[in-house]
Design a protein around this motif. Structure first.
Motif, PDB file in Angstrom:
ATOM      1  N   ALA A   1      11.829 -10.313 -12.525  1.00  0.00           N
ATOM      2  CA  ALA A   1      11.976 -11.478 -13.399  1.00  0.00           C
ATOM      3  C   ALA A   1      11.259 -12.689 -12.811  1.00  0.00           C
ATOM      4  O   ALA A   1      10.553 -13.417 -13.513  1.00  0.00           O
ATOM      5  CB  ALA A   1      13.460 -11.772 -13.621  1.00  0.00           C
ATOM      6  N   TRP A   2      11.393 -12.898 -11.513  1.00  0.00           N
ATOM      7  CA  TRP A   2      10.810 -14.063 -10.869  1.00  0.00           C
ATOM      8  C   TRP A   2       9.426 -13.760 -10.306  1.00  0.00           C
ATOM      9  O   TRP A   2       8.499 -14.563 -10.426  1.00  0.00           O
ATOM     10  CB  TRP A   2      11.749 -14.562  -9.774  1.00  0.00           C
ATOM     11  CG  TRP A   2      11.266 -15.640  -8.849  1.00  0.00           C
ATOM     12  CD1 TRP A   2      11.508 -15.710  -7.505  1.00  0.00           C
ATOM     13  CD2 TRP A   2      10.513 -16.829  -9.150  1.00  0.00           C
ATOM     14  NE1 TRP A   2      10.957 -16.849  -6.958  1.00  0.00           N
ATOM     15  CE2 TRP A   2      10.330 -17.552  -7.951  1.00  0.00           C
ATOM     16  CE3 TRP A   2       9.967 -17.346 -10.319  1.00  0.00           C
ATOM     17  CZ2 TRP A   2       9.631 -18.757  -7.885  1.00  0.00           C
ATOM     18  CZ3 TRP A   2       9.261 -18.549 -10.256  1.00  0.00           C
ATOM     19  CH2 TRP A   2       9.104 -19.234  -9.058  1.00  0.00           C
ATOM     20  N   GLY A   3       9.240 -12.586  -9.732  1.00  0.00           N
ATOM     21  CA  GLY A   3       8.001 -12.330  -8.995  1.00  0.00           C
ATOM     22  C   GLY A   3       6.925 -11.574  -9.734  1.00  0.00           C
ATOM     23  O   GLY A   3       5.829 -11.383  -9.202  1.00  0.00           O
ATOM     24  N   GLY A   4       7.178 -11.141 -10.970  1.00  0.00           N
ATOM     25  CA  GLY A   4       6.220 -10.294 -11.669  1.00  0.00           C
ATOM     26  C   GLY A   4       4.831 -10.886 -11.803  1.00  0.00           C
ATOM     27  O   GLY A   4       3.826 -10.168 -11.793  1.00  0.00           O
ATOM     28  N   ALA A   5       4.758 -12.202 -11.898  1.00  0.00           N
ATOM     29  CA  ALA A   5       3.461 -12.860 -12.101  1.00  0.00           C
ATOM     30  C   ALA A   5       2.530 -12.685 -10.912  1.00  0.00           C
ATOM     31  O   ALA A   5       1.315 -12.909 -11.043  1.00  0.00           O
ATOM     32  CB  ALA A   5       3.668 -14.348 -12.387  1.00  0.00           C
ATOM     33  N   CYS A   6       3.036 -12.253  -9.763  1.00  0.00           N
ATOM     34  CA  CYS A   6       2.154 -12.029  -8.609  1.00  0.00           C
ATOM     35  C   CYS A   6       1.103 -10.978  -8.917  1.00  0.00           C
ATOM     36  O   CYS A   6       0.041 -10.944  -8.276  1.00  0.00           O
ATOM     37  CB  CYS A   6       2.957 -11.642  -7.371  1.00  0.00           C
ATOM     38  SG  CYS A   6       3.511  -9.919  -7.325  1.00  0.00           S
ATOM     39  N   LEU A   7       1.358 -10.117  -9.909  1.00  0.00           N
ATOM     40  CA  LEU A   7       0.427  -9.044 -10.232  1.00  0.00           C
ATOM     41  C   LEU A   7      -0.891  -9.558 -10.797  1.00  0.00           C
ATOM     42  O   LEU A   7      -1.885  -8.830 -10.825  1.00  0.00           O
ATOM     43  CB  LEU A   7       1.081  -8.063 -11.216  1.00  0.00           C
ATOM     44  CG  LEU A   7       2.279  -7.282 -10.658  1.00  0.00           C
ATOM     45  CD1 LEU A   7       2.942  -6.470 -11.749  1.00  0.00           C
ATOM     46  CD2 LEU A   7       1.854  -6.384  -9.500  1.00  0.00           C
ATOM     47  N   PHE A   8      -0.929 -10.804 -11.246  1.00  0.00           N
ATOM     48  CA  PHE A   8      -2.187 -11.387 -11.709  1.00  0.00           C
ATOM     49  C   PHE A   8      -3.108 -11.757 -10.548  1.00  0.00           C
ATOM     50  O   PHE A   8      -4.310 -11.889 -10.718  1.00  0.00           O
ATOM     51  CB  PHE A   8      -1.913 -12.659 -12.529  1.00  0.00           C
ATOM     52  CG  PHE A   8      -1.344 -12.409 -13.890  1.00  0.00           C
ATOM     53  CD1 PHE A   8      -2.102 -11.828 -14.883  1.00  0.00           C
ATOM     54  CD2 PHE A   8      -0.028 -12.768 -14.169  1.00  0.00           C
ATOM     55  CE1 PHE A   8      -1.575 -11.611 -16.145  1.00  0.00           C
ATOM     56  CE2 PHE A   8       0.508 -12.555 -15.431  1.00  0.00           C
ATOM     57  CZ  PHE A   8      -0.262 -11.964 -16.421  1.00  0.00           C
ATOM     58  N   SER A   9      -2.546 -11.959  -9.377  1.00  0.00           N
ATOM     59  CA  SER A   9      -3.278 -12.533  -8.246  1.00  0.00           C
ATOM     60  C   SER A   9      -3.846 -11.454  -7.333  1.00  0.00           C
ATOM     61  O   SER A   9      -3.110 -10.584  -6.849  1.00  0.00           O
ATOM     62  CB  SER A   9      -2.347 -13.451  -7.440  1.00  0.00           C
ATOM     63  OG  SER A   9      -2.913 -13.795  -6.201  1.00  0.00           O
TER      64      SER A   9
END
Length: 475
Positions: free
Chosen positions: A261-269
């Motif tokens: 929920a919080w860390g999923g966006a790291c996959l863009f980087s």
């Protein structure tokens, strides 16, 4: 004035207030630090017997904005979200104007295709080549849906016969989100069968201890049902080692759900995707776009590697002949949701994604983490502050600690930092979180707001040190 004219004047008045609210942010206080009694004295909260017309609605809007926390303020660093996205805001407005529900393609044709496109792209980013899923009411709901899918995979007949959950066991990090307990309660496992696996010094699930806990479960004659790995814990922002946990889950035939929920966006980087190494080995995942991606609440995805299990888990729709028909069965998203009526949450994310693209999301993520690194350095360089945990993500955990001098060696640091956070909040200039790591009270600013800058972080640290010093001097 005609009814149409009145509506136009009203909407214009609303947007004047919206624009004013946004422009005022950095020249105003973050919040008013009010008590419930303060608000009740100033606002007519009671509902009228006779309508007050659109003027009454405008008064209500004025009152609401005046007494709301300015979560788009650059000094707002309290929860795992913040700021303002114009494109996503437009999606919220248009979704309300095009009022519909997401259960069938007939009622929400383009919204259905938009949501499918989003889920497809997220599945691709995660590494689920045949994955599918649905938008939910938040990460808590996504975690529960993952647990339901785990239960159905283990005992599919249970949908008809019921399930005695007293012998089913789930495993979570000791620092996992409380929604794991909620999910265990709802599906009948019970809190006593939620094993909180100890963490290492960085707050990550200890895999050796996980294997020991699974062995204990088997020895007791119980069934390991699900492991929930957390990607971005609420307090520290720690990432459990998914690849290692996946190997343990696969070897023992246990469902692996990832709470991203919080860390999923790291996959863009390209820089930070390594934090979720092995996520493609999981069975399901939840990912909140309303957190680091800055889309207005609520916007949360549940994605599963084997969509057939999700459809079977949500098979209640077979009884709804008044909604669902065979000619659109593959298109109707209601077959993959626990909800019947469901608002259009996909549009705001779709519009924000069209604005930013994958590259824009990566830049956002990298920028937030760079700001967190800067704050971490400020803390380390300030003698009266103490870093309380290693930093992996955009959470920075520290406390005020002047106890280097003999006079201050007997200070109750928990009480001091609790008072400090209250005093900081009372200034109305900053809003950050207070939390605990083990028995220690800590301060936890989170960088998830596009308004945060290096200058803001400099001022935050200076203000914390100033208040702390004043509390020590007054003691």
């Amino acid at each position: 004035m005609t009814g149409e004219d009145e509506v136009e004047v009203f909407l214009n008045s609303v947007f004047v207030r919206v624009k004013s609210w946004l422009k005022e942010a950095d020249g105003s206080e973050v919040h008013l630090d009010e008590t419930p009694s303060d608000i009740r004295r100033q606002v007519r909260l009671s509902l009228p017997l006779e309508g007050e017309g659109l003027e009454g609605a405008l008064e209500g809007i004025d009152d609401f904005l005046l007494h709301s926390v300015r979560t788009h303020h650059s000094n707002f660093m309290n929860p795992l979200w913040g700021g303002f996205s114009a494109s996503a805001f437009a999606g919220e407005v248009i979704s309300a104007v095009a009022q519909s529900s997401m259960y069938t393609f007939q009622l929400a044709p383009i919204a259905t295709l938009v949501e499918q496109e989003i889920i497809s792209r997220m599945s691709e980013i995660i590494g689920f080549s045949d994955g599918n899923g649905v938008l939910t009411t938040g990460g808590s709901n996504g975690n529960m849906l993952g647990l339901l899918c785990a239960r159905h995979s283990h005992y599919p007949i249970g949908m008809k016969t019921g399930v005695d959950g007293r012998n089913l066991v789930m495993y979570v990090s000791a620092e996992s989100h409380y929604s794991a307990l909620m999910a265990a309660n709802v599906i009948g496992i019970g809190h006593d069968n939620v094993v909180k696996v100890s963490t290492d010094e960085d707050g990550r699930m200890n895999c050796n201890r996980l294997e020991e806990e699974i062995e204990i479960t088997l020895t007791e004659g119980k069934t390991p049902l699900c492991i929930i790995a957390t990607s971005g814990t609420t307090v520290r922002g720690a990432f459990d080692p998914i690849a290692e946990i996946a190997e343990i889950a696969n070897r023992n035939g246990i469902w692996l759900h990832v709470d991203a929920a919080w860390g999923g966006a790291c996959l863009f980087s390209n820089t930070h995707a390594e934090l979720m190494r092995g996520v493609e080995l999981a069975d399901s995942i939840c990912w909140d776009a309303h957190k680091m991606m800055g889309v207005p609440l609520i916007c949360s995805a549940f994605i599963i590697k084997n969509p057939r299990i999700l459809r079977q888990t949500c098979n209640h729709t077979r009884a709804a002949h008044y909604l669902f028909h065979s000619n659109t069965e593959d298109l109707d998203l209601g077959h993959m949701s626990l909800q019947c009526g469901r608002r259009i949450d996909a549009l705001k994310l779709w519009l924000a994604w069209k604005e930013k693209g994958d590259a824009g999301w990566a830049k956002l993520v990298d920028g937030y983490v760079e700001l967190a690194e800067y704050l971490e350095k400020l803390v380390v360089d300030e003698p009266s502050l103490e870093l309380m945990s290693t930093r992996m993500w955009a959470n920075v955990c520290f406390r005020y600690n002047p106890s280097s001098s003999e006079r201050n060696s007997e200070i109750d640091l928990n009480l001091l930092n609790s008072k400090l956070r209250d005093e900081l909040s009372a200034t109305k200039q900053f809003l950050i979180s207070r939390s605990n790591i083990a028995e220690d009270v800590i301060l936890r600013p989170v960088i998830a707001n596009p308004g945060v800058s290096l200058e803001v972080l400099d001022k935050l640290v200076s203000e914390i040190v100033r208040i702390g010093d004043e509390l020590i001097a007054a003691d």
